[in-house]
Design a protein around this motif. Sequence first.
Motif, short mmCIF file in Angstrom:
data_model
loop_
_atom_site.label_atom_id
_atom_site.label_comp_id
_atom_site.label_asym_id
_atom_site.label_seq_id
_atom_site.Cartn_x
_atom_site.Cartn_y
_atom_site.Cartn_z
N LEU A 51 -3.23 -13.02 -1.83
CA LEU A 51 -4.61 -12.58 -2.00
C LEU A 51 -5.49 -13.71 -2.53
CD1 LEU A 51 -3.94 -9.04 -3.55
CD2 LEU A 51 -4.20 -9.67 -1.16
N GLY A 52 -5.05 -14.91 -2.23
CA GLY A 52 -5.81 -16.11 -2.69
C GLY A 52 -5.85 -17.12 -1.57
N THR A 53 -5.22 -18.25 -1.84
CA THR A 53 -5.26 -19.34 -0.85
C THR A 53 -4.21 -19.19 0.23
OG1 THR A 53 -3.81 -20.64 -2.27
CG2 THR A 53 -6.19 -20.93 -2.55
N ILE A 54 -3.13 -18.43 -0.07
CA ILE A 54 -2.01 -18.34 0.86
C ILE A 54 -2.07 -17.02 1.59
CG2 ILE A 54 0.49 -18.37 1.11
CD1 ILE A 54 -0.74 -21.02 0.23
N SER A 55 -2.02 -17.12 2.91
CA SER A 55 -1.93 -15.94 3.77
C SER A 55 -1.43 -16.41 5.12
CB SER A 55 -3.29 -15.27 3.90
OG SER A 55 -3.19 -14.11 4.70
N ALA A 56 -0.11 -16.13 5.40
CA ALA A 56 0.48 -16.71 6.59
C ALA A 56 1.73 -15.94 7.01
CB ALA A 56 0.84 -18.16 6.33
N PRO A 57 2.10 -16.00 8.28
CA PRO A 57 3.37 -15.44 8.72
C PRO A 57 4.53 -16.29 8.23
CG PRO A 57 2.27 -16.49 10.56
CD PRO A 57 1.30 -16.54 9.42
N LEU A 58 5.70 -15.66 8.10
CA LEU A 58 6.86 -16.41 7.67
C LEU A 58 8.09 -15.85 8.33
CD1 LEU A 58 8.24 -15.52 4.13
CD2 LEU A 58 6.94 -13.93 5.54
N VAL A 59 9.15 -16.68 8.30
CA VAL A 59 10.48 -16.27 8.77
C VAL A 59 11.47 -16.59 7.67
CG1 VAL A 59 9.96 -16.56 11.22
CG2 VAL A 59 10.83 -18.50 9.92
N THR A 60 12.54 -15.77 7.61
CA THR A 60 13.60 -16.00 6.62
C THR A 60 14.93 -15.84 7.28
OG1 THR A 60 13.71 -13.71 5.90
CG2 THR A 60 12.16 -15.13 4.74
N VAL A 61 15.92 -16.48 6.72
CA VAL A 61 17.32 -16.35 7.14
C VAL A 61 18.12 -16.13 5.87
CG1 VAL A 61 19.30 -17.48 8.21
CG2 VAL A 61 17.01 -17.84 9.14
N GLY A 63 3.39 -18.71 -3.76
CA GLY A 63 4.12 -17.47 -3.43
C GLY A 63 3.16 -16.31 -3.31
N GLY A 64 3.73 -15.09 -3.24
CA GLY A 64 2.92 -13.88 -3.15
C GLY A 64 3.76 -12.68 -2.73
N VAL A 65 3.07 -11.67 -2.21
CA VAL A 65 3.75 -10.48 -1.72
C VAL A 65 4.28 -10.75 -0.32
CG1 VAL A 65 3.47 -8.05 -1.11
CG2 VAL A 65 2.28 -8.99 -3.10
N VAL A 66 5.58 -10.40 -0.13
CA VAL A 66 6.24 -10.71 1.14
C VAL A 66 6.73 -9.39 1.76
CG1 VAL A 66 8.10 -11.97 2.27
CG2 VAL A 66 6.96 -12.95 0.26
N ALA A 67 6.44 -9.18 3.04
CA ALA A 67 6.94 -8.03 3.79
C ALA A 67 7.58 -8.54 5.06
CB ALA A 67 5.83 -7.04 4.11
N ARG A 87 14.77 -12.41 9.61
CA ARG A 87 13.64 -11.52 9.49
C ARG A 87 12.35 -12.31 9.70
NH1 ARG A 87 16.51 -10.26 4.80
NH2 ARG A 87 14.83 -10.97 3.41
N ALA A 88 11.35 -11.64 10.10
CA ALA A 88 10.01 -12.23 10.24
C ALA A 88 9.04 -11.30 9.54
CB ALA A 88 9.62 -12.41 11.70
N GLY A 89 7.97 -11.88 8.99
CA GLY A 89 7.03 -11.04 8.27
C GLY A 89 5.78 -11.79 7.91
N TYR A 90 5.21 -11.45 6.78
CA TYR A 90 3.93 -12.01 6.35
C TYR A 90 3.97 -12.16 4.84
CZ TYR A 90 -0.99 -13.05 7.21
OH TYR A 90 -2.20 -13.68 7.33
N VAL A 91 3.28 -13.24 4.35
CA VAL A 91 3.18 -13.49 2.93
C VAL A 91 1.70 -13.66 2.58
CG1 VAL A 91 3.51 -15.98 3.26
CG2 VAL A 91 3.89 -14.95 1.01
N SER A 92 1.33 -13.12 1.45
CA SER A 92 -0.06 -13.23 1.01
C SER A 92 -0.09 -13.11 -0.50
CB SER A 92 -0.92 -12.13 1.63
OG SER A 92 -2.23 -12.18 1.12
#
Length: 628
Positions: free
Chosen positions: A480-490, A616-620, A473-478
Amino acid sequence: MEIKALAAALVVAASASHAAADRVSSGPLGLRGPDLIVLGKDTAISVELKALVTPVRLVSNTGSISSLTRQGDALRATFTPPAERFPQLVLIAAVDDAGAIVDWIAIPMSGRAAVRVDTAPRARVVVRVQGTEFGPVEASARGIAEVPIVVPPGVTQVTTIATTASGAVREKLAPLGARAYGKTLAVCSQRGERVSVLATTAAGTASERAPQLTASSGALGIPAAVGAGVFTATFAPNSPADELATITSVIDGESLAAASCELRIAAEAPTGIEVTPDRSEFVAGSGAMKLTIALRYPGARRPLPIDQIEITAHVGTARATRSSTGAWTATWLLPDRFAARTKARAQLRVRLRGGLSVESEFVVPLVAADPAAIEIMVPGPLRANGESTAVVGARVVDRWGNLVGARPLTATSRGQMTAFVATTGDAQARYTAPHMRTASDDVIEIREPQSGIVGRATLRLVPLPRRLQLSARAGYVSNLGTISAPLVTVTAGARLPVLDEALVADVLTGGYTATIESSAMSEAVSLRLTTIPVLARVAYHAARGRFDVWGGAGAGVAIARSRVTSASAGISNATTTAPAATVFAGAARRTGPGWILIEGAYLHATIDGAIAGRVGGVVATAGFALDL
């Protein structure tokens, strides 16, 4: 001495002032008329009675009487005397709808006559009638005198008195030769076979003895007294062909003064309807049924004429017809498709003259034709887990879809089936789904051994998912602070053999990189942070229509690698490992060999050291999963 003429006219009068000379009945209607009528003089006489709720009509033994008309609280009618003018009684009776005499009155009608007397010339002649003298009349030179008199009924002789010129008196009885007159009145009932008769004495008073009754046909019962001078007798016919009987009433054998009425003998109404079909049951496709209709009668009288026989069929259509010989038959057109009915009913109604009717119901069993097919009722999709069960129904039908009686059935299928149990033609068996992980439906084949008919139906099976699954899967993590970036998972997962394999355990790994630019002590600093979560997760999966949905939680570690770049310190690298936890939910839909899925999660992880904070953060995410 000779009676030259005898004549009479009748008038029944009831004055509005109810004069003392009126004659009034002692019955409930207070029937009122004149005390005496003189025939040849009185021509139209009024009769009066009280108006009651029960309707009545007036009848008389002689002359004619009009219909009643209302005048205030009274009813009045006009009586016209007969043409015959001999002394007699008129009996006027009030009769109800059933033909019973309710009240009556008898009025004497006197006749006028001229009595011829042979006597001495120039003699003076007087005629005495019951104490009343008429005359004197002087005889002619030839010794003939004609004396007019008025004679009441019942007087059979008068006394003539002749006085000669020398004073000699001669009395002599002279017979009148009066005719017999009616002292009875007969009324035939229009409802029920009964006759009511009124009997009086010669003076018009109520007779204590019943008159003699005879019938032209049939038999009369013994007359019974029901009131003063009123008697009734029942009538029984003795021949089915008789329609009318003349009832004659006579007092003391005076046949010349008899009264009579015509009794209409009632025809016999049927008490039931007998229907004889041309077969004991109706088999689908066998054509119209023929019915023979007969009527049951209670006795041996002539039957009441039938105007019509109506047939109301609850199923199909039916019509009754009469042949030239008078026999009734019916044709019943029944549908070949019974629509789950086992019996057909028809309501027969025989309409008779006079508004009477007789009803009956006829029922015929409906029987299917030879078996033509097997209808199979299968349940909706079943989960092929080796445990799911459902009821499979089967029925043997003819070519019109009618249910054939219970038949033994055998079945073959991939799943397990119990023996069929028949209930009124429908048969049921319990089906247990097989255990499968590959898509494949079950074709159930049912056979009826007696006829060899085979029926087939397909039962949809939902296979169990394969145990192993890989997803990317591919998505985005944020955060709402210092972290805001695309991510991939397996993810690599396996279904656990509990809760019908609804629990799935997997291991998730992936990564995302975030770059942070800041300034410290008027110096630019660049931070590059790469986070790799490694999580063990457990989720509960459920099927919702065409989708698979899940929710779960997991825990593991988050590996954070940092690279800090500044002008004064140069480049420094560090690796930090921190505990991590997650909760998540997702949904997937099958496409080809795999699933398109989406998932939302929250990743909790915090690092300490030279670089500290939440990683960490919210992941979609969205991606594709493949079953293995």
